[in-house]
Design a protein around this motif. Structure first.
Motif, PDB file in Angstrom:
ATOM      1  N   HIS A  86       1.537  38.284 -10.775  1.00  0.00           N
ATOM      2  CA  HIS A  86       1.516  39.280 -10.894  1.00  0.00           C
ATOM      3  C   HIS A  86       2.179  39.561  -9.019  1.00  0.00           C
ATOM      4  N   GLY A  87       2.657  37.207  -8.614  1.00  0.00           N
ATOM      5  CA  GLY A  87       2.998  37.279  -7.756  1.00  0.00           C
ATOM      6  C   GLY A  87       1.961  36.802  -6.776  1.00  0.00           C
ATOM      7  N   ILE A  88       0.505  37.144  -6.588  1.00  0.00           N
ATOM      8  CA  ILE A  88      -0.031  36.782  -5.444  1.00  0.00           C
ATOM      9  C   ILE A  88      -0.372  34.954  -5.702  1.00  0.00           C
ATOM     10  N   THR A  89      -0.605  34.617  -3.752  1.00  0.00           N
ATOM     11  CA  THR A  89      -0.460  33.535  -3.943  1.00  0.00           C
ATOM     12  C   THR A  89      -2.015  32.985  -3.722  1.00  0.00           C
ATOM     13  N   PRO A  90      -2.415  32.339  -4.522  1.00  0.00           N
ATOM     14  CA  PRO A  90      -3.845  32.251  -4.746  1.00  0.00           C
ATOM     15  C   PRO A  90      -4.960  31.518  -3.389  1.00  0.00           C
ATOM     16  N   ARG A  91      -6.087  31.635  -3.184  1.00  0.00           N
ATOM     17  CA  ARG A  91      -6.547  30.103  -2.284  1.00  0.00           C
ATOM     18  C   ARG A  91      -7.655  30.410  -2.352  1.00  0.00           C
ATOM     19  N   LEU A  92      -8.576  29.096  -2.417  1.00  0.00           N
ATOM     20  CA  LEU A  92      -9.732  29.064  -1.681  1.00  0.00           C
ATOM     21  C   LEU A  92     -10.369  29.133  -0.790  1.00  0.00           C
ATOM     22  N   LEU A  93     -11.807  29.943  -0.685  1.00  0.00           N
ATOM     23  CA  LEU A  93     -12.270  30.008   0.178  1.00  0.00           C
ATOM     24  C   LEU A  93     -12.043  28.356   1.136  1.00  0.00           C
ATOM     25  N   ASP A  94     -13.062  27.760   0.321  1.00  0.00           N
ATOM     26  CA  ASP A  94     -12.529  26.193   1.084  1.00  0.00           C
ATOM     27  C   ASP A  94     -11.828  25.242   0.673  1.00  0.00           C
ATOM     28  N   SER A  95     -10.858  25.328   0.956  1.00  0.00           N
ATOM     29  CA  SER A  95      -9.553  25.207   0.484  1.00  0.00           C
ATOM     30  C   SER A  95      -8.987  24.833   2.228  1.00  0.00           C
ATOM     31  N   ASP A  96      -8.269  23.631   2.075  1.00  0.00           N
ATOM     32  CA  ASP A  96      -7.471  23.341   3.862  1.00  0.00           C
ATOM     33  C   ASP A  96      -6.099  24.228   4.279  1.00  0.00           C
ATOM     34  N   GLU A  97      -6.209  25.233   3.392  1.00  0.00           N
ATOM     35  CA  GLU A  97      -5.110  26.333   3.598  1.00  0.00           C
ATOM     36  C   GLU A  97      -6.701  27.690   4.710  1.00  0.00           C
ATOM     37  N   ALA A  98      -7.686  26.940   3.814  1.00  0.00           N
ATOM     38  CA  ALA A  98      -8.122  28.826   4.253  1.00  0.00           C
ATOM     39  C   ALA A  98      -9.126  28.198   5.865  1.00  0.00           C
ATOM     40  N   LYS A  99      -8.895  27.130   5.851  1.00  0.00           N
ATOM     41  CA  LYS A  99      -9.567  26.327   6.986  1.00  0.00           C
ATOM     42  C   LYS A  99      -8.098  26.126   8.332  1.00  0.00           C
ATOM     43  N   SER A 100      -6.837  26.820   7.388  1.00  0.00           N
ATOM     44  CA  SER A 100      -6.326  26.341   8.812  1.00  0.00           C
ATOM     45  C   SER A 100      -6.274  27.606  10.114  1.00  0.00           C
ATOM     46  N   GLY A 101      -6.291  28.815   9.820  1.00  0.00           N
ATOM     47  CA  GLY A 101      -7.176  30.014  11.165  1.00  0.00           C
ATOM     48  C   GLY A 101      -5.374  30.027  10.842  1.00  0.00           C
ATOM     49  N   GLU A 102      -4.614  30.186   9.689  1.00  0.00           N
ATOM     50  CA  GLU A 102      -3.125  30.912   9.957  1.00  0.00           C
ATOM     51  C   GLU A 102      -3.516  32.336  10.060  1.00  0.00           C
ATOM     52  N   LYS A 103      -2.742  33.388  10.959  1.00  0.00           N
ATOM     53  CA  LYS A 103      -3.170  34.778  11.224  1.00  0.00           C
ATOM     54  C   LYS A 103      -1.926  35.471   9.784  1.00  0.00           C
ATOM     55  N   PHE A 104      -2.575  36.568   9.861  1.00  0.00           N
ATOM     56  CA  PHE A 104      -2.646  37.980   8.526  1.00  0.00           C
ATOM     57  C   PHE A 104      -1.740  39.154   9.371  1.00  0.00           C
ATOM     58  N   PRO A 105      -0.789  39.723   9.532  1.00  0.00           N
ATOM     59  CA  PRO A 105      -0.854  41.297   9.654  1.00  0.00           C
ATOM     60  C   PRO A 105      -1.531  42.037   9.137  1.00  0.00           C
ATOM     61  N   TYR A 106      -1.325  41.950   8.642  1.00  0.00           N
ATOM     62  CA  TYR A 106      -2.865  42.579   7.249  1.00  0.00           C
ATOM     63  C   TYR A 106      -3.539  41.801   6.727  1.00  0.00           C
ATOM     64  N   VAL A 107      -5.034  42.437   6.348  1.00  0.00           N
ATOM     65  CA  VAL A 107      -6.048  42.379   5.992  1.00  0.00           C
ATOM     66  C   VAL A 107      -6.931  43.050   5.645  1.00  0.00           C
ATOM     67  N   VAL A 108      -7.791  41.998   4.298  1.00  0.00           N
ATOM     68  CA  VAL A 108      -9.029  43.383   3.147  1.00  0.00           C
ATOM     69  C   VAL A 108      -9.701  42.195   3.342  1.00  0.00           C
ATOM     70  N   PHE A 109     -11.150  42.411   3.050  1.00  0.00           N
ATOM     71  CA  PHE A 109     -12.335  42.242   3.448  1.00  0.00           C
ATOM     72  C   PHE A 109     -13.055  43.205   2.366  1.00  0.00           C
ATOM     73  N   SER A 110     -12.668  42.463   1.086  1.00  0.00           N
ATOM     74  CA  SER A 110     -13.182  43.512   0.356  1.00  0.00           C
ATOM     75  C   SER A 110     -14.122  42.646  -0.842  1.00  0.00           C
ATOM     76  N   ALA A 111     -14.957  41.671  -0.499  1.00  0.00           N
ATOM     77  CA  ALA A 111     -16.039  41.094  -0.988  1.00  0.00           C
ATOM     78  C   ALA A 111     -17.485  41.053  -0.283  1.00  0.00           C
ATOM     79  N   PRO A 112     -18.521  41.444  -2.330  1.00  0.00           N
ATOM     80  CA  PRO A 112     -19.677  42.205  -1.237  1.00  0.00           C
ATOM     81  C   PRO A 112     -20.535  41.150  -0.890  1.00  0.00           C
ATOM     82  N   PRO A 113     -21.468  42.421   0.132  1.00  0.00           N
ATOM     83  CA  PRO A 113     -22.937  41.712   0.623  1.00  0.00           C
ATOM     84  C   PRO A 113     -23.161  40.933  -0.211  1.00  0.00           C
TER      85      PRO A 113
END
Length: 270
Positions: free
Chosen positions: A42-69
């Motif tokens: 569906h054209g969505i780029t996947p990434r893992l929470l513990d990946s280098d990309e996730a740890k890079s600190g790259e900022k986004f204009p739009y962010v959704v946090f939908s993980a459950p407690p």
């Protein structure tokens, strides 16, 4: 768009955003890779929470946090990380819960109705602290009613268990996962008028626990395999009735599925 905790709800958000913004980069961040093939389809780029990309600190204009407690050992810290990845030019949406509200006597609840005392339970404290963290950062809090699809939600849980904790007459507010995702997208698209605000997501019709089970059993998927469950109490808290007309007006949103029973009836005849 970065969707953190891109599960059942988050993937729907990502897909809907990609459909209306096909040229946008949409990243779905998860702990595991179970959904990643679907993301790519569906054209969505996947990434893992513990990946280098996730740890890079790259900022986004739009962010959704939908993980459950339940998925986190330090939920507020995870939210703070999400906020640190937001560049503030767009909107950050935190999907919270209508369980934050204190009303239990059948009264009407709106976006800014009183919430539970955070000192009374660990869950109330987590919701309170999380929402305050988001609001202080000028993010958007979206409190959602009970989420469901045909095979997912309270009805499925209760029918499979053959027992319902609570009275048959207790009121439950619901919203289909697709409608909840659409509401998240509407908040993202609303820009500055969504920032620092609390919104409430639900359909048009609160229903009792008994009505939920009855509507589900009328559907062939459940009726052929299940009977009405037993209820553990005949009396108890009456619940609450959501009125989210302010959310609908501000975000110019309406649910596709106005009630659980209408959704089940439509699915039965489809």
């Amino acid at each position: 768009l970065l969707v953190i905790g891109c599960g059942t709800l988050g993937e729907r958000v990502a897909r809907q955003w990609k459909e209306t913004n096909p040229d946008n980069l949409v990243v779905g961040e998860t702990k595991g890779n179970t959904r990643h093939a679907s993301f790519r389809e569906h054209g969505i780029t996947p990434r893992l929470l513990d990946s280098d990309e996730a740890k890079s600190g790259e900022k986004f204009p739009y962010v959704v946090f939908s993980a459950p407690p339940s998925s986190s050992s330090d939920y507020v810290e995870d939210l703070e990380r999400a906020i640190s990845l937001w560049d503030k030019s767009g909107v950050l949406v935190f999907t919270s819960s209508g369980g934050a509200y204190s009303e239990e006597d059948g009264g009407i609840v709106t976006e800014n109705s009183p919430t539970k005392d955070p000192s009374k339970s660990a869950r109330a404290k987590v919701l309170h602290d999380s929402e305050q963290t988001v609001l202080k950062a000028d993010g958007t809090v979206l409190r959602l009613a009970g989420l469901y699809t045909l095979q997912r939600g309270a009805h499925s849980y209760w029918l499979n268990r053959k027992q319902v904790s609570g009275s048959p007459e207790g009121l439950i507010n619901l919203i289909h996962y697709d409608d909840a995702a659409g509401l998240v997208v509407a908040a993202l698209a609303a820009g500055d008028k969504a920032k620092g605000q609390i919104f409430l997501g639900s359909d048009d019709q609160p229903v009792t626990r008994q009505e939920i089970c009855e509507a589900a059993i009328r559907h062939p998927f459940y009726g052929a395999r299940f009977q009405m469950p037993t209820f553990t109490a005949q009396f108890g808290p009456k619940g609450k009735r959501y009125d989210n007309s302010a959310t609908r007006d501000t975000l110019e949103w309406q649910p596709k599925y106005p009630s659980f029973s209408k959704f089940m009836a439509a699915e039965s005849s489809a």
